[in-house]
Design an enzyme around this catalytic site. Structure first.
Site, PDB file in Angstrom:
ATOM      1  N   GLU A 101       0.838  -1.197   0.000  1.00 32.97           N
ATOM      2  CA  GLU A 101       0.000   0.000   0.000  1.00 32.97           C
ATOM      3  C   GLU A 101       0.875   1.248   0.000  1.00 32.97           C
ATOM      4  O   GLU A 101       1.872   1.330   0.718  1.00 32.97           O
ATOM      5  CB  GLU A 101      -0.917   0.009   1.235  1.00 32.97           C
ATOM      6  CG  GLU A 101      -1.870   1.186   1.252  1.00 32.97           C
ATOM      7  CD  GLU A 101      -2.765   1.226   2.483  1.00 32.97           C
ATOM      8  OE1 GLU A 101      -3.801   1.908   2.437  1.00 32.97           O
ATOM      9  OE2 GLU A 101      -2.431   0.568   3.494  1.00 32.97           O
ATOM     10  N   LYS A 141      -9.935   1.755  -2.754  1.00 32.35           N
ATOM     11  CA  LYS A 141     -10.187   1.293  -1.391  1.00 32.35           C
ATOM     12  C   LYS A 141     -11.613   1.633  -0.981  1.00 32.35           C
ATOM     13  O   LYS A 141     -12.029   2.795  -0.984  1.00 32.35           O
ATOM     14  CB  LYS A 141      -9.182   1.948  -0.440  1.00 32.35           C
ATOM     15  CG  LYS A 141      -9.254   1.470   0.995  1.00 32.35           C
ATOM     16  CD  LYS A 141      -8.142   2.124   1.803  1.00 32.35           C
ATOM     17  CE  LYS A 141      -8.126   1.635   3.245  1.00 32.35           C
ATOM     18  NZ  LYS A 141      -7.026   2.283   4.008  1.00 32.35           N
ATOM     19  N   CYS A 168      -5.876  -2.818   2.523  1.00 35.73           N
ATOM     20  CA  CYS A 168      -5.714  -2.566   3.957  1.00 35.73           C
ATOM     21  C   CYS A 168      -7.000  -2.777   4.753  1.00 35.73           C
ATOM     22  O   CYS A 168      -7.373  -3.907   5.038  1.00 35.73           O
ATOM     23  CB  CYS A 168      -5.146  -1.165   4.173  1.00 35.73           C
ATOM     24  SG  CYS A 168      -4.340  -0.956   5.794  1.00 35.73           S
TER      25      CYS A 168
END
Length: 297
Positions: A64, A134, A175
Protein backbone atom coordinates in the site's frame (compact mmCIF):
# COMPACT_ATOMS: atom_id res chain seq x y z
CA UNK A 1 -13.71 1.92 -15.30
CA UNK A 2 -12.01 -1.42 -14.77
CA UNK A 3 -13.22 -2.05 -11.25
CA UNK A 4 -15.60 -4.95 -11.24
CA UNK A 5 -16.15 -8.42 -12.59
CA UNK A 6 -19.51 -8.65 -14.30
CA UNK A 7 -20.15 -12.25 -13.25
CA UNK A 8 -23.24 -12.81 -11.12
CA UNK A 9 -22.77 -14.24 -7.65
CA UNK A 10 -24.32 -17.66 -7.20
CA UNK A 11 -25.73 -17.87 -3.67
CA UNK A 12 -24.59 -21.45 -3.08
CA UNK A 13 -21.22 -21.35 -4.88
CA UNK A 14 -22.29 -24.31 -7.03
CA UNK A 15 -20.41 -23.09 -10.09
CA UNK A 16 -17.13 -22.85 -8.19
CA UNK A 17 -16.46 -26.59 -8.24
CA UNK A 18 -14.02 -26.41 -11.18
CA UNK A 19 -13.51 -22.75 -11.98
CA UNK A 20 -9.83 -22.75 -11.00
CA UNK A 21 -7.12 -24.30 -13.12
CA UNK A 22 -5.01 -27.21 -11.98
CA UNK A 23 -1.37 -26.79 -11.04
CA UNK A 24 -0.23 -23.55 -9.50
CA UNK A 25 0.95 -19.99 -9.80
CA UNK A 26 4.15 -18.43 -8.46
CA UNK A 27 3.70 -15.04 -6.83
CA UNK A 28 6.12 -12.50 -5.41
CA UNK A 29 5.31 -9.92 -2.72
CA UNK A 30 7.64 -6.91 -2.70
CA UNK A 31 8.00 -5.33 0.75
CA UNK A 32 9.82 -2.07 0.08
CA UNK A 33 10.93 0.91 2.14
CA UNK A 34 9.00 4.04 1.16
CA UNK A 35 10.65 7.46 1.33
CA UNK A 36 9.63 11.00 0.34
CA UNK A 37 11.15 10.77 -3.18
CA UNK A 38 8.41 9.37 -5.46
CA UNK A 39 10.74 8.77 -8.42
CA UNK A 40 13.18 6.87 -6.23
CA UNK A 41 10.39 4.75 -4.72
CA UNK A 42 9.08 3.83 -8.17
CA UNK A 43 12.47 3.12 -9.76
CA UNK A 44 13.29 0.76 -6.89
CA UNK A 45 10.01 -1.09 -7.40
CA UNK A 46 10.66 -1.44 -11.13
CA UNK A 47 14.03 -3.05 -10.44
CA UNK A 48 12.45 -5.44 -7.95
CA UNK A 49 9.73 -6.43 -10.43
CA UNK A 50 12.42 -7.50 -12.90
CA UNK A 51 14.27 -9.41 -10.17
CA UNK A 52 11.04 -11.19 -9.22
CA UNK A 53 10.57 -12.29 -12.82
CA UNK A 54 14.13 -13.62 -12.89
CA UNK A 55 13.18 -15.78 -9.91
CA UNK A 56 10.17 -17.24 -11.70
CA UNK A 57 7.32 -15.05 -10.47
CA UNK A 58 4.21 -14.87 -12.64
CA UNK A 59 2.34 -12.38 -10.45
CA UNK A 60 4.13 -9.60 -8.56
CA UNK A 61 2.29 -7.64 -5.84
CA UNK A 62 3.33 -4.38 -4.18
CA UNK A 63 2.47 -2.74 -0.86
CA UNK A 64 0.00 0.00 0.00
CA UNK A 65 1.20 3.52 -0.89
CA UNK A 66 4.46 2.15 -2.28
CA UNK A 67 5.23 5.41 -4.11
CA UNK A 68 4.45 7.89 -1.31
CA UNK A 69 4.58 8.27 2.46
CA UNK A 70 1.37 7.12 4.11
CA UNK A 71 -0.73 9.89 5.64
CA UNK A 72 -3.65 12.13 4.76
CA UNK A 73 -1.40 15.16 4.40
CA UNK A 74 0.58 13.46 1.62
CA UNK A 75 -2.24 12.22 -0.62
CA UNK A 76 -2.88 15.51 -2.42
CA UNK A 77 0.81 16.14 -3.10
CA UNK A 78 1.56 12.65 -4.43
CA UNK A 79 -1.72 12.01 -6.25
CA UNK A 80 -1.75 11.29 -9.97
CA UNK A 81 -4.28 10.25 -12.57
CA UNK A 82 -4.94 6.61 -13.46
CA UNK A 83 -3.75 5.34 -15.90
CA UNK A 84 -1.97 8.46 -17.21
CA UNK A 85 0.22 9.19 -14.17
CA UNK A 86 3.95 8.59 -14.03
CA UNK A 87 3.69 5.69 -11.59
CA UNK A 88 1.10 3.91 -13.72
CA UNK A 89 3.21 4.36 -16.83
CA UNK A 90 6.21 2.88 -15.00
CA UNK A 91 4.23 -0.13 -13.79
CA UNK A 92 2.74 -0.75 -17.22
CA UNK A 93 6.18 -0.67 -18.82
CA UNK A 94 7.72 -2.89 -16.14
CA UNK A 95 4.93 -5.46 -16.45
CA UNK A 96 5.34 -5.60 -20.24
CA UNK A 97 9.14 -5.75 -20.18
CA UNK A 98 9.27 -8.39 -17.46
CA UNK A 99 6.29 -10.32 -18.83
CA UNK A 100 4.49 -10.58 -15.49
CA UNK A 101 1.19 -9.48 -13.98
CA UNK A 102 1.76 -6.58 -11.57
CA UNK A 103 -0.73 -5.94 -8.77
CA UNK A 104 0.33 -2.39 -8.11
CA UNK A 105 -0.14 -2.04 -4.37
CA UNK A 106 -1.80 1.33 -4.10
CA UNK A 107 -1.15 4.93 -5.06
CA UNK A 108 -2.99 8.17 -4.29
CA UNK A 109 -5.24 8.69 -7.33
CA UNK A 110 -6.67 12.00 -8.52
CA UNK A 111 -9.92 11.82 -10.48
CA UNK A 112 -11.53 15.21 -11.04
CA UNK A 113 -11.87 16.88 -7.67
CA UNK A 114 -11.68 13.58 -5.73
CA UNK A 115 -8.78 11.56 -4.34
CA UNK A 116 -8.76 7.78 -3.93
CA UNK A 117 -6.40 5.14 -2.56
CA UNK A 118 -6.14 2.97 -5.67
CA UNK A 119 -4.62 -0.33 -6.75
CA UNK A 120 -3.95 -0.82 -10.46
CA UNK A 121 -3.40 -4.25 -12.01
CA UNK A 122 -1.34 -4.71 -15.19
CA UNK A 123 -1.09 -7.83 -17.35
CA UNK A 124 2.08 -9.19 -18.92
CA UNK A 125 1.56 -6.95 -21.98
CA UNK A 126 1.27 -3.82 -19.86
CA UNK A 127 -2.52 -3.53 -20.26
CA UNK A 128 -4.62 -2.25 -17.36
CA UNK A 129 -6.61 -5.27 -16.14
CA UNK A 130 -8.31 -3.83 -13.07
CA UNK A 131 -8.51 -0.76 -10.85
CA UNK A 132 -9.58 -1.05 -7.21
CA UNK A 133 -10.37 1.98 -5.12
CA UNK A 134 -10.19 1.29 -1.39
CA UNK A 135 -13.79 0.77 -0.32
CA UNK A 136 -13.53 1.07 3.45
CA UNK A 137 -11.83 4.22 4.72
CA UNK A 138 -10.04 4.08 8.05
CA UNK A 139 -11.76 6.62 10.28
CA UNK A 140 -11.14 6.37 14.01
CA UNK A 141 -11.56 8.77 16.91
CA UNK A 142 -10.56 7.37 20.30
CA UNK A 143 -10.83 10.13 22.93
CA UNK A 144 -7.47 11.12 24.44
CA UNK A 145 -5.63 8.57 22.28
CA UNK A 146 -5.83 8.84 18.50
CA UNK A 147 -7.84 10.55 15.80
CA UNK A 148 -7.30 9.68 12.15
CA UNK A 149 -9.76 10.07 9.30
CA UNK A 150 -8.92 9.03 5.78
CA UNK A 151 -12.31 10.41 4.72
CA UNK A 152 -11.03 13.93 5.42
CA UNK A 153 -9.10 13.58 2.18
CA UNK A 154 -10.12 10.39 0.37
CA UNK A 155 -13.32 9.20 -1.27
CA UNK A 156 -14.33 5.51 -1.02
CA UNK A 157 -14.45 3.10 -3.94
CA UNK A 158 -17.86 1.73 -4.86
CA UNK A 159 -17.21 -1.66 -6.47
CA UNK A 160 -15.88 -5.12 -5.73
CA UNK A 161 -12.78 -5.84 -7.84
CA UNK A 162 -11.76 -9.14 -9.38
CA UNK A 163 -9.74 -9.97 -12.48
CA UNK A 164 -8.63 -13.02 -14.44
CA UNK A 165 -5.01 -13.85 -15.22
CA UNK A 166 -3.64 -17.09 -16.68
CA UNK A 167 -6.93 -18.85 -15.97
CA UNK A 168 -7.01 -17.73 -12.32
CA UNK A 169 -9.51 -15.32 -10.81
CA UNK A 170 -7.96 -12.98 -8.26
CA UNK A 171 -9.65 -10.49 -5.93
CA UNK A 172 -8.16 -7.25 -4.61
CA UNK A 173 -8.75 -5.26 -1.43
CA UNK A 174 -6.69 -2.54 0.27
CA UNK A 175 -5.71 -2.57 3.96
CA UNK A 176 -8.88 -1.81 5.97
CA UNK A 177 -10.90 -3.74 3.35
CA UNK A 178 -9.36 -6.87 4.90
CA UNK A 179 -11.48 -6.47 8.04
CA UNK A 180 -14.75 -6.89 6.15
CA UNK A 181 -15.52 -10.55 5.64
CA UNK A 182 -18.52 -9.73 3.46
CA UNK A 183 -16.24 -8.31 0.77
CA UNK A 184 -14.04 -11.42 0.82
CA UNK A 185 -17.14 -13.62 0.64
CA UNK A 186 -18.43 -11.86 -2.47
CA UNK A 187 -15.04 -12.14 -4.18
CA UNK A 188 -14.93 -15.84 -3.31
CA UNK A 189 -18.45 -16.30 -4.65
CA UNK A 190 -17.34 -14.62 -7.86
CA UNK A 191 -14.84 -17.44 -8.34
CA UNK A 192 -11.64 -16.15 -6.79
CA UNK A 193 -8.89 -18.58 -5.83
CA UNK A 194 -6.60 -15.89 -4.42
CA UNK A 195 -7.19 -12.58 -2.63
CA UNK A 196 -4.41 -9.97 -2.55
CA UNK A 197 -4.50 -7.17 0.01
CA UNK A 198 -1.87 -4.42 -0.11
CA UNK A 199 -1.95 -2.97 3.38
CA UNK A 200 -0.07 -0.91 5.94
CA UNK A 201 -1.19 -2.00 9.40
CA UNK A 202 0.52 -0.05 12.17
CA UNK A 203 2.50 -1.13 15.23
CA UNK A 204 -0.69 -1.54 17.30
CA UNK A 205 -3.01 -3.33 14.89
CA UNK A 206 -0.25 -5.21 13.07
CA UNK A 207 0.85 -7.60 15.82
CA UNK A 208 -2.75 -8.09 16.97
CA UNK A 209 -4.71 -8.53 13.77
CA UNK A 210 -2.56 -8.73 10.59
CA UNK A 211 -2.02 -12.50 10.64
CA UNK A 212 -5.33 -13.17 12.39
CA UNK A 213 -7.37 -11.50 9.66
CA UNK A 214 -5.40 -13.13 6.83
CA UNK A 215 -5.98 -16.57 8.30
CA UNK A 216 -9.64 -15.81 8.96
CA UNK A 217 -10.30 -14.71 5.38
CA UNK A 218 -8.43 -17.74 3.97
CA UNK A 219 -10.18 -20.22 6.24
CA UNK A 220 -13.68 -18.76 5.97
CA UNK A 221 -13.60 -18.48 2.18
CA UNK A 222 -11.36 -21.49 1.43
CA UNK A 223 -8.87 -19.68 -0.77
CA UNK A 224 -5.33 -18.29 -0.78
CA UNK A 225 -4.68 -14.89 0.80
CA UNK A 226 -1.64 -12.65 0.27
CA UNK A 227 -0.95 -9.54 2.38
CA UNK A 228 1.67 -7.05 1.13
CA UNK A 229 3.00 -4.38 3.50
CA UNK A 230 5.62 -1.67 3.18
CA UNK A 231 8.80 -2.41 5.09
CA UNK A 232 9.07 -0.93 8.57
CA UNK A 233 10.80 2.43 8.87
CA UNK A 234 11.14 3.49 12.51
CA UNK A 235 11.96 7.05 11.41
CA UNK A 236 8.80 7.51 9.36
CA UNK A 237 5.78 9.42 10.66
CA UNK A 238 3.68 6.29 10.06
CA UNK A 239 5.44 3.09 11.05
CA UNK A 240 4.19 0.00 9.21
CA UNK A 241 4.16 -3.47 10.74
CA UNK A 242 5.64 -5.26 7.72
CA UNK A 243 5.37 -9.07 7.81
CA UNK A 244 4.01 -9.58 4.28
CA UNK A 245 2.66 -13.12 4.12
CA UNK A 246 0.85 -15.81 2.17
CA UNK A 247 -1.82 -17.96 3.84
CA UNK A 248 -3.17 -21.23 2.45
CA UNK A 249 -6.86 -22.28 2.20
CA UNK A 250 -6.23 -24.39 5.33
CA UNK A 251 -5.51 -21.16 7.20
CA UNK A 252 -1.77 -21.86 7.53
CA UNK A 253 0.88 -19.15 7.08
CA UNK A 254 3.09 -20.76 4.43
CA UNK A 255 5.51 -17.85 3.87
CA UNK A 256 6.20 -14.68 5.86
CA UNK A 257 8.74 -11.87 5.84
CA UNK A 258 9.90 -10.00 8.91
CA UNK A 259 9.76 -6.21 9.12
CA UNK A 260 12.74 -5.50 6.83
CA UNK A 261 12.71 -4.87 3.06
CA UNK A 262 12.57 -8.04 1.00
CA UNK A 263 10.65 -10.11 -1.52
CA UNK A 264 8.57 -13.15 -0.60
CA UNK A 265 8.07 -15.91 -3.16
CA UNK A 266 5.29 -18.48 -2.82
CA UNK A 267 3.75 -21.22 -4.93
CA UNK A 268 -0.05 -21.02 -5.00
CA UNK A 269 -1.30 -24.61 -5.32
CA UNK A 270 -4.74 -25.08 -6.80
CA UNK A 271 -4.63 -28.76 -5.89
CA UNK A 272 -4.55 -27.67 -2.25
CA UNK A 273 -7.48 -25.37 -2.93
CA UNK A 274 -9.59 -28.18 -4.34
CA UNK A 275 -8.61 -30.56 -1.53
CA UNK A 276 -9.84 -28.09 1.10
CA UNK A 277 -13.12 -27.44 -0.66
CA UNK A 278 -13.79 -31.15 -1.08
CA UNK A 279 -12.87 -32.01 2.51
CA UNK A 280 -15.00 -29.27 4.09
CA UNK A 281 -17.92 -28.54 1.71
CA UNK A 282 -19.19 -25.32 3.26
CA UNK A 283 -19.78 -23.85 -0.20
CA UNK A 284 -22.71 -26.15 -0.87
CA UNK A 285 -24.00 -26.19 2.70
CA UNK A 286 -24.61 -22.50 3.36
CA UNK A 287 -28.19 -21.88 4.52
CA UNK A 288 -29.08 -19.32 1.88
CA UNK A 289 -32.71 -19.99 2.64
CA UNK A 290 -32.02 -18.29 5.97
CA UNK A 291 -29.19 -15.82 5.24
CA UNK A 292 -27.07 -14.53 2.37
CA UNK A 293 -24.42 -11.96 1.40
CA UNK A 294 -24.90 -10.14 -1.91
CA UNK A 295 -23.24 -7.46 -4.00
CA UNK A 296 -25.51 -4.49 -4.77
CA UNK A 297 -23.46 -3.16 -7.69
Amino acid sequence: MYESSTDAVHPRFSRNRKIFKTGGLKIALIQSTVGPDKAKNVSHIVREIHKAKENGAQVVALGECFNSPYGTKYFEEYAEEVPAGETCRALSKAAAEAGVCVVGGSVPERCGDKLYNTCTVWDSKGKLLAQHRKMHLFDIDVPNKIKFKESDVLSPGQQVTTFDYEGVRIGVGICYDLRFGELAHIMAANGCSLLIYPGAFNMVTGPRHWELLARARANDQQLWVALVSPARDENAEYVAWGHSMVVSPWGDVVQELDEKPGTLFADISFTTLEDVRLAIPIRTQRRTDVYDTIAKK
